[in-house]
Write a protein that holds these residues in place. Structure first.
Motif, PDB file in Angstrom:
ATOM      1  N   LEU A 130       0.827  -1.204   0.000  1.00 23.58           N
ATOM      2  CA  LEU A 130       0.000   0.000   0.000  1.00 23.58           C
ATOM      3  C   LEU A 130       0.861   1.254   0.000  1.00 23.58           C
ATOM      4  N   LEU A 131       0.271   2.369  -0.399  1.00 23.45           N
ATOM      5  CA  LEU A 131       0.971   3.648  -0.469  1.00 23.45           C
ATOM      6  C   LEU A 131       0.481   4.571   0.630  1.00 23.45           C
ATOM      7  N   PRO A 132       1.326   5.519   1.054  1.00 23.19           N
ATOM      8  CA  PRO A 132       0.815   6.567   1.940  1.00 23.19           C
ATOM      9  C   PRO A 132      -0.416   7.227   1.320  1.00 23.19           C
ATOM     10  N   LEU A 133      -1.307   7.714   2.136  1.00 23.17           N
ATOM     11  CA  LEU A 133      -2.564   8.262   1.657  1.00 23.17           C
ATOM     12  C   LEU A 133      -2.361   9.478   0.753  1.00 23.17           C
ATOM     13  N   VAL A 134      -1.278  10.208   0.964  1.00 24.00           N
ATOM     14  CA  VAL A 134      -0.937  11.317   0.078  1.00 24.00           C
ATOM     15  C   VAL A 134       0.576  11.371  -0.065  1.00 24.00           C
ATOM     16  N   GLU A 135       1.025  11.614  -1.297  1.00 28.76           N
ATOM     17  CA  GLU A 135       2.451  11.760  -1.584  1.00 28.76           C
ATOM     18  C   GLU A 135       2.735  13.231  -1.880  1.00 28.76           C
ATOM     19  N   VAL A 136       3.713  13.802  -1.166  1.00 24.87           N
ATOM     20  CA  VAL A 136       4.046  15.219  -1.305  1.00 24.87           C
ATOM     21  C   VAL A 136       5.546  15.346  -1.531  1.00 24.87           C
ATOM     22  N   ALA A 137       5.921  15.926  -2.671  1.00 27.77           N
ATOM     23  CA  ALA A 137       7.324  16.262  -2.916  1.00 27.77           C
ATOM     24  C   ALA A 137       7.482  17.769  -2.761  1.00 27.77           C
ATOM     25  N   ALA A 146       9.420  11.583   0.894  1.00 25.80           N
ATOM     26  CA  ALA A 146       9.816  11.656   2.307  1.00 25.80           C
ATOM     27  C   ALA A 146       8.672  12.195   3.163  1.00 25.80           C
ATOM     28  N   ILE A 147       8.015  13.260   2.687  1.00 24.37           N
ATOM     29  CA  ILE A 147       6.913  13.827   3.472  1.00 24.37           C
ATOM     30  C   ILE A 147       5.752  12.842   3.549  1.00 24.37           C
ATOM     31  N   GLY A 148       5.412  12.202   2.421  1.00 26.93           N
ATOM     32  CA  GLY A 148       4.328  11.231   2.433  1.00 26.93           C
ATOM     33  C   GLY A 148       4.559  10.125   3.435  1.00 26.93           C
ATOM     34  N   GLY A 149       5.791   9.642   3.523  1.00 28.83           N
ATOM     35  CA  GLY A 149       6.103   8.574   4.469  1.00 28.83           C
ATOM     36  C   GLY A 149       6.064   9.022   5.916  1.00 28.83           C
ATOM     37  N   ARG A 150       6.222  10.327   6.157  1.00 22.69           N
ATOM     38  CA  ARG A 150       6.241  10.828   7.543  1.00 22.69           C
ATOM     39  C   ARG A 150       4.866  11.241   8.057  1.00 22.69           C
ATOM     40  N   LEU A 151       3.894  11.421   7.170  1.00 22.87           N
ATOM     41  CA  LEU A 151       2.586  11.900   7.602  1.00 22.87           C
ATOM     42  C   LEU A 151       1.928  10.907   8.558  1.00 22.87           C
ATOM     43  N   VAL A 152       1.431  11.417   9.675  1.00 24.15           N
ATOM     44  CA  VAL A 152       0.796  10.572  10.691  1.00 24.15           C
ATOM     45  C   VAL A 152      -0.615  11.077  10.972  1.00 24.15           C
ATOM     46  N   HIS A 153      -1.409  10.170  11.465  1.00 22.30           N
ATOM     47  CA  HIS A 153      -2.829  10.421  11.696  1.00 22.30           C
ATOM     48  C   HIS A 153      -3.045  11.405  12.829  1.00 22.30           C
ATOM     49  N   ARG A 154      -3.912  12.381  12.583  1.00 17.40           N
ATOM     50  CA  ARG A 154      -4.384  13.290  13.629  1.00 17.40           C
ATOM     51  C   ARG A 154      -5.785  12.891  14.084  1.00 17.40           C
ATOM     52  N   ASP A 155      -6.713  12.891  13.145  1.00 20.83           N
ATOM     53  CA  ASP A 155      -8.072  12.463  13.435  1.00 20.83           C
ATOM     54  C   ASP A 155      -8.807  12.284  12.123  1.00 20.83           C
ATOM     55  N   HIS A 156     -10.023  11.846  12.208  1.00 23.18           N
ATOM     56  CA  HIS A 156     -10.843  11.689  11.016  1.00 23.18           C
ATOM     57  C   HIS A 156     -12.305  11.759  11.408  1.00 23.18           C
ATOM     58  N   GLY A 157     -13.166  12.015  10.419  1.00 23.36           N
ATOM     59  CA  GLY A 157     -14.595  12.097  10.674  1.00 23.36           C
ATOM     60  C   GLY A 157     -15.380  12.020   9.390  1.00 23.36           C
ATOM     61  N   THR A 171      12.385   8.932  -1.189  1.00 28.91           N
ATOM     62  CA  THR A 171      13.291   8.000  -0.510  1.00 28.91           C
ATOM     63  C   THR A 171      13.862   6.966  -1.467  1.00 28.91           C
ATOM     64  N   TRP A 172      13.356   6.908  -2.692  1.00 27.72           N
ATOM     65  CA  TRP A 172      13.870   5.994  -3.717  1.00 27.72           C
ATOM     66  C   TRP A 172      13.734   6.709  -5.050  1.00 27.72           C
ATOM     67  N   SER A 173      14.867   7.054  -5.658  1.00 23.60           N
ATOM     68  CA  SER A 173      14.865   7.930  -6.814  1.00 23.60           C
ATOM     69  C   SER A 173      14.497   7.178  -8.085  1.00 23.60           C
ATOM     70  N   GLY A 174      13.801   7.852  -8.982  1.00 23.83           N
ATOM     71  CA  GLY A 174      13.430   7.261 -10.253  1.00 23.83           C
ATOM     72  C   GLY A 174      12.381   8.094 -10.949  1.00 23.83           C
ATOM     73  N   GLU A 175      11.600   7.440 -11.814  1.00 21.07           N
ATOM     74  CA  GLU A 175      10.555   8.115 -12.573  1.00 21.07           C
ATOM     75  C   GLU A 175       9.252   8.209 -11.800  1.00 21.07           C
ATOM     76  N   ARG A 176       9.160   7.476 -10.712  1.00 21.80           N
ATOM     77  CA  ARG A 176       7.923   7.467  -9.929  1.00 21.80           C
ATOM     78  C   ARG A 176       7.824   8.714  -9.071  1.00 21.80           C
ATOM     79  N   PHE A 177       6.573   9.104  -8.782  1.00 20.11           N
ATOM     80  CA  PHE A 177       6.339  10.232  -7.888  1.00 20.11           C
ATOM     81  C   PHE A 177       5.834   9.772  -6.527  1.00 20.11           C
ATOM     82  N   ILE A 178       5.987   8.484  -6.250  1.00 20.33           N
ATOM     83  CA  ILE A 178       5.626   7.951  -4.939  1.00 20.33           C
ATOM     84  C   ILE A 178       6.888   7.847  -4.087  1.00 20.33           C
ATOM     85  N   ASP A 179       6.756   7.265  -2.898  1.00 22.65           N
ATOM     86  CA  ASP A 179       7.880   7.111  -1.966  1.00 22.65           C
ATOM     87  C   ASP A 179       8.487   8.460  -1.594  1.00 22.65           C
TER      88      ASP A 179
END
Length: 712
Positions: A19-26, A43-54, A33-41
């Motif tokens: 699975l992927l982080p819910l949002v990817e932000v460059a 650093a910010i996307g991997g660090r995002l943590v849950h605050r709350d939801h509703g 964190t892994w260089s290439g043609e992809r826009f996933i992985d």
């Protein structure tokens, strides 16, 4: 959500690492964190943590907001998901707020990510990719290939890393669909599961699909730095919201069922308007007829003939404002009627349109100003697109920035004059230049400027309809080069193509319902007095499944030719009430450009309808030999067969067991015959001559059943 607070979207039981982080932000200084043609992985996307939801109700929709935060930069991300209970769609937008102490420069932000997509044996190997190429005169050209033809297996265990590449498609410049449609799909043809997505942006988009930990993933983006020169500086306290995107999933029924869900979704999100249910017949003087050279003398006979044929709207296309000996292309902008072309005033023609029972319409290209127009000098420099401090020029035109109040006020005055004073009820808005990456207003990036203008343009379109609720707006960009649901959620009609060859139009017409709802997809029908009866019926049949854009010198036709046109419009008026509630399907699969046989159907509340074209075989092909397709071809699923005796057999699965008599509705001149086998659900249609087409009615006792949504 894992124990560290990371949130990811996927089906229950999937391996977390697929699975992927819910949002990817460059962001600059915070890459991947892994260089290439992809826009996933990221650093910010991997660090995002849950605050709350509703979750809250919004009418018949449910809106879920998941709030995340990056503890390093202070960036907050709200992922806003909308769906409807029982429906198979998920619509997403992401709102970012800089809650940190230092500015952040965004370079890409995903709108929606999904991982863990596998086939029926738990791997991506059996999946098929579907995407659509799009070009001037050649819109909606769907292609497909095995997932493994584009994302090859690399043996991750041997290398300890994922691949660096992916399958991607993206827009370029201000023609959002100048290269591809902003949508694609993954299907598992053995089970009928399908995942279909759409990005709703006229100002840059990109999607990618690849492999992650033995499963497929997809990530949907608006504009980005690498492809669209989009960068957004977020000072502390500032925010940014992405363009919307939607994902549709079905557990059975494959691509046809997914497009049915997407069609229902599109109807749900668009602005309500009476035109979307009444579907008046439109005559436009341009295509293969006046071609931008109208005069009172040329128009009045066409007005009379169009009204007699059954048209309900008459549009004077390009050229009505041309009073310049050097031509109008690079002099447009004021939108005043030409005294030379209309010596008695354009009102003489508009009044004639009304006397013949039709609503008058005009063509307009509002976002451009010709380089020779007086407005190029009278409007302030800030009202135009600029890059590097220089006004942008493209194909003899400048481009207005509708964020500037003077630019918007100018266009408001034009439209209010045409509608309020002249009584015009239909405006065709064209867009014939690709202005490139955008405009730099102050320190903004060109891509951010284009997105800003795009959002201002949508707001302006909505304001026109607020002031003039009965006004009908058509979206055109040299045909279908800005055919996206940012535009189509606001305007009523989409021009599908500028294609002038009636034999080339069927694959566009048949696939148009993939890009727009059938009741918004306008297809040209341009019968001419030098056409045979077969040719007249062929061009008209293509327009009957959606919106009719009639053209041609109807005033010069023989009575037999004219009656064939009029009878086609009568058939359309009898069936059009079914179109706004219908769902599309393709019993021969989505058409290829050179296909000899093409079929498009739609399931309405009381009947199923099928349009079938027989074209001359392409060069190098033998009639009766289907074009080769990959191992997951739709032909296999639909059991279609074209014989060399002028017959084609298709399977209409949802009518299996029905005792019905297929009825050829139009034309009677094609000599079409049909045979129906209820047990196998096979319909055999005979069209004895190439270059013919037929519209059939297949009675259905009830409305189509809903589809069960697939797991994300």
């Amino acid at each position: 959500m894992d124990s560290d607070g990371s949130v990811r979207l996927g089906a229950p039981g999937r391996n977390w690492n697929t699975l992927l982080p819910l949002v990817e932000v460059a962001a600059t200084g915070h890459g991947r964190t892994w260089s290439g043609e992809r826009f996933i992985d990221t650093a910010i996307g991997g660090r995002l943590v849950h605050r709350d939801h509703g979750t809250v109700d919004e009418g018949d929709l449910q809106r879920t907001t998941i709030r995340l935060a990056d503890p390093v930069t202070g960036l907050a991300a709200d992922i806003i998901l909308r769906t409807c209970p029982g429906a198979g769609f998920l619509r997403s937008q992401v709102r970012l707020v800089n809650e940190g102490d230092v500015p952040l420069r965004l370079e890409s932000v995903s709108t929606l990510t999904l991982g863990g997509i596998v086939d029926d044996v738990g791997a991506p190997d059996g999946l098929t990719l579907h995407w659509a190429d799009n070009d001037w005169l050649a819109e909606c050209r769907w292609r497909h290939g095995a997932f493994r033809d584009h994302v090859v297996p690399l043996n991750r265990a041997a290398h300890g890393h994922e691949g660096r590449g992916c399958f991607e498609r993206y827009s370029q410049g201000s023609w959002s669909t100048g290269r591809h449609l902003p949508m694609a799909a993954l299907t598992d043809d053995r089970t009928g599961r399908a995942w279909l997505w759409q990005i709703e942006s006229s100002a840059g988009w990109r999607y990618e699909s690849g492999e992650r930990e033995g499963a497929a993933y997809l990530a949907l983006f608006g504009p980005d730095d690498a492809h669209h020169q989009w960068r957004q500086l977020l000072a502390p306290g500032q925010e940014f919201t992405t363009v919307p995107a939607v994902l549709v999933g079905v557990a059975t029924g494959g691509l046809d069922a997914a497009f049915g869900e997407l069609t229902a979704y599109r109807r749900r999100i668009r602005r309500r308007h009476p035109d979307l249910t009444t579907l008046p017949v439109i005559y436009n003087d341009y295509m293969n007829t006046l071609m931008g050279d109208p005069t009172t003398e040329r128009l009045l006979p066409l007005v009379e003939a169009a009204g007699a044929a059954g048209a309900e709207v008459f549009v004077i296309d390009a050229g009505w404002y041309d009073d310049d000996a050097q031509g109008w292309w690079d002099a447009v902008g004021a939108w005043d009627a030409s005294a030379r072309r209309f010596p008695g005033g354009i009102q003489q023609v508009l009044d004639a349109v009304r006397r013949h029972g039709m609503t008058p319409g005009l063509w307009l290209e509002p976002e451009v100003v010709g380089v020779r127009s007086p407005l190029a000098y009278s409007l302030p420099p800030e009202a135009f697109f600029r890059r590097g401090g220089v006004r942008v020029t493209e194909h003899g035109r400048h481009h207005l920035d509708l964020r500037h109040p003077v630019a918007r006020a100018h266009l408001d005055r034009v439209v209010d004059r045409l509608v309020g004073e002249w009584g015009v009820g239909y405006l065709k808005f064209d867009y014939n230049i690709n202005i490139g990456p955008g405009t730099e207003n102050g320190g903004e990036s060109a891509g951010a400027g284009l997105l800003g203008h795009h959002r201002a343009h949508l707001d302006w379109l909505g304001s026109l309809l607020d002031r003039h609720p009965g006004l009908v707006l058509e979206n055109c960009a040299s045909g279908g080069l800005r055919m996206d649901y940012a535009q189509l959620a606001v305007v009523q009609i989409q021009s599908t193509s500028d294609q002038q060859d009636p034999l080339r139009y069927p694959p566009i017409a048949a696939a148009a319902a993939t890009a727009a709802t059938p009741e918004q997809a306008a297809v040209w029908a341009y019968p001419q007095p030098d056409f045979s009866l077969d040719e007249i019926a062929f061009t008209l049949t293509g327009a009957l499944p959606g919106r009719v854009h009639l053209s041609g010198f109807l005033d010069r036709m023989s009575p037999e030719q004219f009656d064939l046109v009029r009878s086609g419009l009568s058939v359309y008026k009898a069936l059009r009430a079914e179109i706004p509630d219908s769902l599309p399907f393709w019993p021969l699969g989505l058409p290829s450009w050179e296909d000899g046989w093409i079929a498009y159907g739609w399931r309405g509340p009381t009947a199923t309808w099928l349009a079938l074209w027989r074209r001359e075989p392409a060069a190098g092909e033998q009639e009766g030999v289907p074009r080769p397709r990959d191992r997951h071809a739709a032909h296999a699923a639909h059991a279609a067969h074209a014989a060399d005796d002028g017959t084609c057999t298709v399977t209409v699965s949802h009518l299996r067991g029905s005792r019905l008599r297929p009825t050829p509705l139009y034309p009677v001149t094609a000599d079409a015959t049909t045979t129906w086998d209820a047990g196998s659900a096979q319909l055999t249609v005979s069209l004895p001559r190439p270059g013919t087409a037929v519209l059939l009615r297949l009675d259905v006792p009830s409305s189509p059943p809903g589809q069960r949504a697939a797991e994300p």
